[in-house]
Structure formats: structure tokens, C-alpha cells
Write a protein that holds these residues in place. Structure first.
Motif, PDB file in Angstrom:
ATOM      1  N   MET A 109      -7.160   1.620  -9.552  1.00 27.03           N
ATOM      2  CA  MET A 109      -7.733   1.588  -8.393  1.00 27.03           C
ATOM      3  C   MET A 109      -7.685   0.151  -7.822  1.00 27.03           C
ATOM      4  N   PRO A 161      -4.856  -2.234  -7.950  1.00 30.54           N
ATOM      5  CA  PRO A 161      -3.339  -2.671  -8.203  1.00 30.54           C
ATOM      6  C   PRO A 161      -3.284  -4.450  -7.745  1.00 30.54           C
ATOM      7  N   ASN A 162      -4.119  -4.598  -6.546  1.00 32.56           N
ATOM      8  CA  ASN A 162      -3.990  -5.683  -6.013  1.00 32.56           C
ATOM      9  C   ASN A 162      -4.588  -6.853  -6.868  1.00 32.56           C
ATOM     10  N   ALA A 207      -3.911  -7.567  -9.918  1.00 36.77           N
ATOM     11  CA  ALA A 207      -2.967  -7.947 -10.657  1.00 36.77           C
ATOM     12  C   ALA A 207      -2.372  -9.372 -10.007  1.00 36.77           C
ATOM     13  N   ARG A 208      -2.459  -9.617  -8.800  1.00 34.76           N
ATOM     14  CA  ARG A 208      -1.997 -10.813  -8.274  1.00 34.76           C
ATOM     15  C   ARG A 208      -3.151 -11.832  -8.036  1.00 34.76           C
ATOM     16  N   ARG A 240       6.428 -13.851 -19.251  1.00 35.13           N
ATOM     17  CA  ARG A 240       6.543 -13.697 -20.575  1.00 35.13           C
ATOM     18  C   ARG A 240       7.071 -14.995 -21.108  1.00 35.13           C
ATOM     19  N   LYS A 253     -14.191   1.820  -2.718  1.00 38.39           N
ATOM     20  CA  LYS A 253     -13.330   2.915  -3.248  1.00 38.39           C
ATOM     21  C   LYS A 253     -14.259   3.209  -4.175  1.00 38.39           C
ATOM     22  N   TYR A 280      -0.821  -5.119   0.947  1.00 40.86           N
ATOM     23  CA  TYR A 280      -0.416  -5.001  -0.536  1.00 40.86           C
ATOM     24  C   TYR A 280      -1.293  -4.033  -1.247  1.00 40.86           C
ATOM     25  N   ARG A 281      -0.552  -3.106  -1.957  1.00 37.48           N
ATOM     26  CA  ARG A 281      -1.268  -1.970  -2.749  1.00 37.48           C
ATOM     27  C   ARG A 281      -2.790  -2.381  -3.317  1.00 37.48           C
ATOM     28  N   GLY A 282      -3.652  -1.746  -2.579  1.00 43.71           N
ATOM     29  CA  GLY A 282      -5.048  -1.825  -3.257  1.00 43.71           C
ATOM     30  C   GLY A 282      -5.774  -2.807  -2.381  1.00 43.71           C
ATOM     31  N   GLU A 283      -5.401  -3.763  -1.488  1.00 41.19           N
ATOM     32  CA  GLU A 283      -5.965  -4.495  -0.548  1.00 41.19           C
ATOM     33  C   GLU A 283      -6.802  -3.674   0.598  1.00 41.19           C
TER      34      GLU A 283
END
Lengths: 574, 252
Positions: free
Chosen positions: A73, A75-76, A78-79, A92, A340, B140-143
Motif C-alpha cells: 500500500m 511503495p513510497n 521505500a524511499r 547491498r 487509503k 511517485y507511486r503511493g504518494e
């Protein structure tokens, strides 16, 4: 495990389980255990007088299973790089795999980052049994840490039927079977009965509101399950997420629930009840308009009670992801916050939901929530009753633990945060009047020592001879630091351990990952008399035939899902 | 004025991620220094000079630096990512994420652009003399917030989800767009001179003007009189009611 000896010299040991309060001594380790002495040839680590504790133990975190819904739900997430060194994308290296994320990091990052904080054991707070396989698949990919998980029983059809039909022995047999099927460690109850009610678009409003179609109340479910828990002599008590979570005025339900367990006699030397993320259940007022802290009332009760433990569910300002088996709460969250929403139906077992949100110091509600967690930690006198958590990532990501420790250890730090609150928020909390500051000793109790008894894991959370050699050394000289003033230094030190040892292996050095051994997974195999077991199995056979989408034989988590299992057997008192 | 000309030595199959190719990063640098700038290529980093012939004229600040791509760079991504000043001219097609998060300056593309053009843009200008693909100026995806400022002009057509989650700024498309332009937007202005399908669904705020034909106009909009913009009178719709939105959708 490699056969080795380590001598940690000049360790400033803080080990509340032994009553050792920041005393400088040497620690000896052989073959992954703490021992009395080691030979001349032992490898030497010079702690140089720095603060040394047992490895941290997070007894309530969402780190495997539902967190995956949070990942897809958000993905943002991640950054997000909100906490340097402990969040965001990292390529890595020779020793580590690629990492991403903040609230919902990838599995590898969860292992590395807990280890960097000096934590070596985690307990996943909710395993839906039907989805247990997935939880264990994620456990397999979380390096370094020892893991365990609590299986959900609070809205389970079979449980509710046995409670209704007054069949305590069969209920105990079902719980034992469920733990084995899911390779779980203990009994988790989330908003008892509420998950089933949510299947009908409803909720239960309190302990005595009957569950639709089952003719049982949340109170009866709780009492039935605690009886089973004690009959089976499980190492952990029932682990309860109270009814009415997140609602103004819910502190009354919370205290009522705690009181109900006063009469319970534990069959194992531990608490009779653990109440989780109490911050979310210590709200006063009648609506969000007159919402205010209920922490003083809850703390007042806790100070006079000796049968239970609880954890905080501290809020951290910034983005978080709420994830719970409390389906109706997540629906309410998503509507209220226009966020969401993900909802799941776990067939005959429970519901669940995931909603991302953000806590802001400008929102008076969020500010009061933030204060309630700290108020509970400061108002409850005995730290042995308190486990430190953020209910990660519900209140905020675990990577913020070092920041949150400073809230507990420094009134100045709290003042800094509180100075950003509006008047309305200040009127609804008692925190500004509290000047208690926790010591390293008290912090050690809440982050590792109390968990040992709470989960009946005598080899964890302490540095006694014979215990697991899980050790964290932090870059703090306790005699030279005033955590009240130098809170930034404290945060820095807890954010990247100078050393973390797991079973005597150096896994973190100077805040960097050195090695990534595979941890264990603990699960409980509780013995049940054969005749009761087969009677119970006849009932569940019908459930599988009539209702489940999977067959019973495909339901059980197989041994191959646990590469490094530790089976805890209990005898039971039938 | 500093002008840096880049020409691809040989067409690449594996994409190059050129987020370091910005006037901010090139300003005041020599040919050798620019050639040594690292770009991602597959799972490793390589110097820019491995892929491009670099010519440098002059040396100046970022505002006065212009980067010119000679020819097709349709497998080079993230050109101008986060740039704050100066100019980039691309004489050919460009790959995804061109101008991602740019804060200022100008990008001119004389060719087609792949998806995510000007995604999360905060300022500056992008002029595309060609066709765009999916998710122009989106998040961006999800924002929950995409483009926040600046202007994107597309002298051509765009595909689906133009301006998704847009919160500010301006997008002008002289041609047609695909499905669901302005989906979930919460501010900013989108002008489409051609046709669109199902525009402005879940719009919370902002203005969307469609001068061409609309296919499948959403039923979740309330008609609210007319509005005149630059001498043209449009039918005015307010919504998206489903999202409690107060956005303005103007159609002919």
C-alpha cells in the motif's frame, strides 16, 4: 554455531535482572552463552567502560505478515529517509543485502536495523493462523534476530463455540492445536469478538456486547481463552488488545478488562495478562471534541495491580502505518482521515486492516496521543510492569526507539517537543507537570529485562551465567553523561550500537553490520490428553469440510518453514 | 555561458540512469570532469564518458549552463532529475522520468518522451515538442502529491493518467490525452486542447479545462452554470462529489 570464547573487558554493565546498575566488570562468553570465566586464548573486546546491556527484546512489533500489506500500500515508504542510517534505500554491501523503507522496511532491513539498535529478539504481534505460512516465510528472511509470534484467537469461530458451549478442555486443545498449526508462541486476542462482528459490518461496543450469531460476549471469550492459556501452562500470558481501541472514553473498558483478570491464577511464574499498546486504549472524553488523556486513571489502576504487564504503543510524529486485526478500527481510521484502506477477512478466524497515516504535533489529538504514551511510562511507578514499544509501525517505526528513549529520560527534551503544541493540546494532557526522568537502569528493564519473565525466556534479556550471549554495548560512559541535558548524545548512542553480539557473534560494530547469522524461531508445543485432542479434532474436521477454503492438511505450517526452530514443550494441567 | 554537448557513442540496450546529468552538476566543470561523472548502468556505476562524446564550450554557473543531447536518448532515464536552474535540450526521444522533481530551469525535448515526464516537479518548465506517454506530472507511486509547481507544455498527445495526484503547477496539452487525466488531483491547472476520456475522477481541488470532446464524462460532477476563461465560455462542473471535491471541470 562456532566454538569460541570472548572476553568483554571493562563493560559498564546494566543488568536489572541481577540488580547490576552500571557497574564496570568483565563478561565471559563461550559457545554463545554467558559463562563464569574463559581461557587465556579468548578473543578480547574492550568495552572501554561503555554502557553494556543484554540484547534488546521487542515483545510487540508488526514485522512479518501484515506488514507486507503495508509495503504494497505504501511503495513510497521505500524511499523515506527520515532517520539517517536506519531508513531509506541502501545498496547491498559484501555483508548486507539491499535495504529500503522506514515504516515498512524489507525483511533484511528489519533484521539489520533492530541489530543496530542493539535488539536481538522480536515478537511478531499478530499471526492470523490461516496466513501463518507467510509470517514464517518472512521470518526466514529476517536475519540476525531471534523471533516468535503470537497467534490470533479472539474472533475465532471454534473458540467462540467452545466458550458458548462451556467446553474449556476442548478449547484448550484447540488453542494447543492452533499454536502448533501456526507455529505460534502465544495467544493474541484483538478486540475480542469484534473481528467476527466486523464480518457483518458491525463492532462490539464493550466487554458485555454479544457477538452476532455466537451468543458470547468479549468478556466470556477473554475468560475462556485465559483459562485455556493457563491450563496449557503456556510460557506467555494472554496478550490482549482491548475492545474499543482508539475511541475517546475507552480507558474505562481498558481498566474493566484489566480488573477482570485479577482473579486469574497463572500456572507459570509470570503475569496473568499482558495488555498491549495501552496508549491507544487510555483515552478519556466522550468524543474527539472533548478528547483528553486517560493515562492518569489507567496508571492509577496499574500502580495498585500486580497481575499484569503492559506496553506503551508510543506515538512518533511523522508518517506511520496502522495495521491490526481490529478491522472496524481501520475502517473508522480510513474514513476519518480520508486515507487509503485495506481490509481482509481471515475466514473463520478474524478480520484485519491496514491504514497509513501521519501523526502531526499540530493536531491536538495526535499531540495528546504522543503525551499519553510517555505519561503511562512515567506515572506507572514500577518499570517491571512496562514494556517499551511503539507498536511498530502503528505508533511509528521502531527505528525511532532511540528518539523515544530521550522522551523518557529527559524532561528538557519533552519540553522542546511540547513547546510546539497548541493550548488546547496542553489542556488535555498531564505530561507538562511530570518531571520524572528514567535512568539507564529503568530503560534497560523496559527494553529487555522485563521481557524475560513476561515471555518465560530465562535465557533472554539478561546477562546471567548460562544466558544467551546477546549483548549490546552503547557508546555511553554513564558516569560522564547527564541524559537529561545530553539527550542528543543518548539518542546517537542508541541509534548505532558500538557492538551488538548475537549468541556470542559480533553482528554490529560501530553501528555497522558485521555478520548476519540466522536467528531462531521459538514456538510452543503444548501437550493435551489424546482423548480431548481427538474430540476437538472431530469438531475442527467439520469446520474445514464445511467452511474453510483450505483443507486441514494444507493448513498446518510444516517444519520446513522453520529453518532454525526451538520447540518449547509444555505439560499442561488437565 | 557554458554549453555542454553530449552525443551517444552507441545506442544502449540497458538503460542509463542519468540523474547526475543536470546543469547544477555540470556548471563550471571541464570536459574531463564531466566525462568522469558517474551514471548508473544496470546494477553498476560507469563514467558518463563511457557512453557519450562530451564537448564543452565555456564555463559558467548553473543558471547559464545549457546541456544539449544530440540525437536519440530513448534509453536514458532521469535526465535533469532535481535540476534547479539552467537548460537542457534533447534533440530526439527521451526515456522515463525526465525532469523528475525538477525545481527550476528549463527542459526542451524535440522528440517523444516516455512515462513519468516531470513527475513530482516543483518548479521550472518542460516543453515537449512530441508525444508523451503515461503519468505526466504525476506522483511517485503511493504518494498523495505529484506535481506541485512549474509548467509542462506538450505540443502533441499524451497517454493515460496525465497529472495524477497533481497539487499545483500547470500542464498544457495541445493534442489529445488518454484515460483518466487529472485523476485524484488536488490543485493546479490542466488544459487539454484535444479530447479526453473520463477526466478528473476523484479530483479534490484544482482546475481542468477540456476544449475537445469528452468520452465517458463521470456522473459524479454537479453542473454549476458557466465560466469564462480567456474569452471562451465553458460549462462548469464541480466535483468529484465522490471524493467530497471542490475541483472545477470546464468543458465545451
Amino acid at each position: 554455531m562456532r566454538m569460541s570464547e570472548i572476553l568483554i573487558k571493562n563493560a559498564n554493565v546494566c543488568d536489572p535482572a541481577q540488580g547490576i546498575n552500571c557497574e564496570t566488570m568483565d563478561l565471559c562468553i563461550r559457545d554463545g552463552k554467558i559463562v563464569e570465566s574463559v581461557s587465556e586464548s579468548a578473543e578480547v573486546i574492550d568495552a572501554a567502560g561503555r554502557l553494556t546491556m543484554a540484547g534488546g527484546f521487542d515483545g510487540h512489533t508488526h514485522s512479518a505478515g501484515k506488514i507486507n500489506v503495508g509495503r504494497f500500500m505504501n511503495p513510497n515508504d521505500a524511499r523515506r529517509t527520515l532517520v539517517p542510517g536506519l531508513s531509506g534505500p541502501e545498496a547491498r554491501t559484501e555483508k548486507t543485502r539491499a535495504q529500503v523503507g522506514y515504516n515498512t522496511p524489507n525483511t533484511y532491513a528489519i533484521g539489520y536495523r533492530y541489530a543496530k539498535l542493539g535488539y536481538t529478539t522480536i515478537c511478531e504481534a499478530a499471526i492470523p493462523m490461516l496466513a501463518a505460512r507467510h509470517t514464517h516465510e518472512e521470518f526466514k528472511e529476517i536475519p540476525i534476530l531471534d523471533k516468535m509470534g503470537l497467534s490470533l484467537f479472539g474472533s475465532n469461530w471454534q473458540v467462540m463455540e467452545y466458550v458458548r458451549d462451556k467446553e474449556p478442555e476442548k478449547l484448550a486443545a484447540y488453542v494447543a492445536w492452533g499454536l502448533k498449526a501456526s507455529r505460534g508462541y502465544g495467544v493474541k486476542i484483538v478486540n475480542a469478538g469484534g473481528g467476527e462482528a466486523w464480518g457483518w459490518g458491525k463492532n462490539v461496543s464493550g466487554l458485555y456486547d454479544p457477538v452476532p450469531n455466537f451468543d458470547v460476549t468479549p468478556a466470556e471469550i477473554l475468560m475462556g481463552l485465559v483459562e485455556a492459556n493457563e491450563k496449557l501452562q503456556l510460557p506467555h500470558s494472554v496478550h490482549v488488545h482491548c475492545n474499543n481501541l482508539g475511541k475517546p472514553g475507552n480507558y474505562e473498558t481498558t481498566i474493566e478488562t484489566m480488573k477482570m483478570f485479577e482473579k486469574v491464577k497463572p500456572t507459570v511464574d509470570r503475569q496473568a495478562l499482558h495488555v498491549t499498546h495501552v496508549q491507544f486504549n487510555a483515552y478519556a472524553g466522550t468524543s474527539w471534541r472533548d478528547f483528553e488523556t486517560g493515562a492518569p486513571m489507567v496508571a492509577d489502576y496499574l500502580n495498585g495491580a500486580n497481575h499484569l504487564t503492559f506496553d506503551l504503543g508510543q506515538v512518533i510524529f511523522g508518517p506511520a502505518v496502522t495495521m491490526t486485526a481490529d478491522g472496524p478500527v481501520e475502517y473508522a481510521n480510513s474514513r476519518m482521515l480520508h486515507e487509503k484502506w485495506s481490509n481482509q477477512d481471515i475466514e473463520l478466524e478474524d478480520a484485519s486492516g491496514v491504514v497509513p497515516l501521519s501523526y502531526s504535533p499540530k493536531s491536538f489529538i495526535n499531540a495528546v496521543q504522543w503525551a499519553i504514551g510517555i505519561e503511562l511510562a512515567l506515572l506507572v511507578e514500577d518499570p517491571w510492569k512496562i514494556m517499551f514499544t511503539t507498536d511498530s509501525p502503528n505508533g511509528g517505526s521502531f527505528v525511532n526507539y532511540p528518539e523515544a528513549f530521550t522522551y523518557l529520560m529527559s524532561a528538557k527534551k519533552r519540553e522542546q517537543v511540547i513547546s510546539g503544541f497548541g493550548k488546547m493540546a496542553l489542556d488535555r494532557m498531564v505530561l507538562p507537570g511530570l518531571d520524572r526522568e528514567l535512568s539507564f537502569y529503568e530503560l534497560a528493564i523496559m527494553t529487555r529485562s522485563m521481557q524475560s519473565k513476561m515471555y518465560s525466556r530465562p535465557e533472554k534479556g539478561n546477562l546471567k551465567v548460562g544466558s544467551d550471549a546477546d549483548v549490546a554495548i552503547y557508546d555511553i560512559i554513564t558516569s560522564d553523561i547527564d541524559p537529561s541535558v545530553e539527550h542528543e548524545k543518548v539518542k546517537q548512542a542508541f541509534s548505532g550500537a558500538a557492538y551488538t553480539l548475537k549468541d556470542g557473534n559480533v553482528v554490529v560494530k560501530d553501528g555497522k553490520i558485521e555478520a548476519t547469522p540466522m536467528g531462531r524461531t521459538y514456538w510452543v508445543n503444548a501437550k493435551v490428553p489424546a482423548d480431548i485432542d481427538s474430540a476437538m479434532n472431530k469438531d475442527t474436521d467439520i469446520k474445514f469440510k464445511k467452511y474453510y477454503t483450505v483443507s486441514k492438511s494444507n493448513y498446518m505450517v510444516e517444519d520446513s518453514y522453520l529453518p532454525n526452530p526451538v520447540e518449547i514443550r509444555t505439560e499442561g494441567a488437565f | 555561458m557554458q554549453v555542454v554537448k553530449l552525443s551517444l557513442k552507441k545506442a544502449n540496450k540497458i538503460p542509463i540512469e542519468a540523474d547526475t546529468v543536470t546543469p547544477d552538476n555540470f556548471a563550471g566543470k571541464t570536459k574531463e570532469e564531466i566525462e568522469a561523472i558517474l551514471v548508473w548502468y544496470g546494477n553498476g556505476q560507469c563514467p558518463l564518458g563511457d557512453f557519450f562524446t562530451v564537448e564543452v564550450e565555456g564555463s559558467d554557473s548553473a543558471e547559464n549552463t545549457k546541456i544539449v543531447f544530440e540525437g536519440d536518448v530513448s534509453r536514458v532515464k532521469r535526465i535533469g532529475q532535481g535540476m534547479s536552474a539552467g537548460e537542457i535540450e534533447i534533440n530526439g526521444n527521451v526515456d522515463m522520468h525526465c525532469g523528475f522533481g525538477m525545481k527550476g530551469g528549463k527542459i526542451v525535448i524535440n522528440g517523444d518522451a516516455d512515462s513519468w515526464l516531470g513527475c513530482e516537479m516543483k518548479g521550472g518548465e518542460i516543453i515537449l515538442n512530441g508525444n508523451a506517454t503515461y503519468y505526466v506530472g504525476s506522483g511517485y507511486r503511493g504518494e498523495s502529491c505529484g506535481m506541485r509547481g512549474g509548467k509542462i507544455t506538450i505540443n502533441g498527445n499524451a497517454k493515460d493518467y496525465l497529472g495524477e495526484h497533481m497539487c499545483g503547477g500547470e500542464i498544457l496539452v495541445t493534442g489529445n490525452v488518454g484515460l483518466l487525466p487529472a485523476i485524484s488531483n488536488n490543485g493546479g491547472t490542466i488544459v487539454i486542447e484535444g479530447n479526453a476520456t473520463m477526466p478528473a475522477s476523484e479530483m479534490k481541488n484544482g482546475t481542468v479545462i477540456i476544449k475537445g470532446e469528452i468520452s465517458d464524462m463521470l456522473p459524479s460532477y454537479k453542473e454549476d452554470g458557466t465560466e469564462e476563461v480567456e474569452g471562451i465560455t465553458y460549462r462548469k462542473f464541480v466535483g468529484d462529489v465522490n471524493a467530497g471535491g471542490k475541483g472545477m471541470l470546464l468543458v465545451k
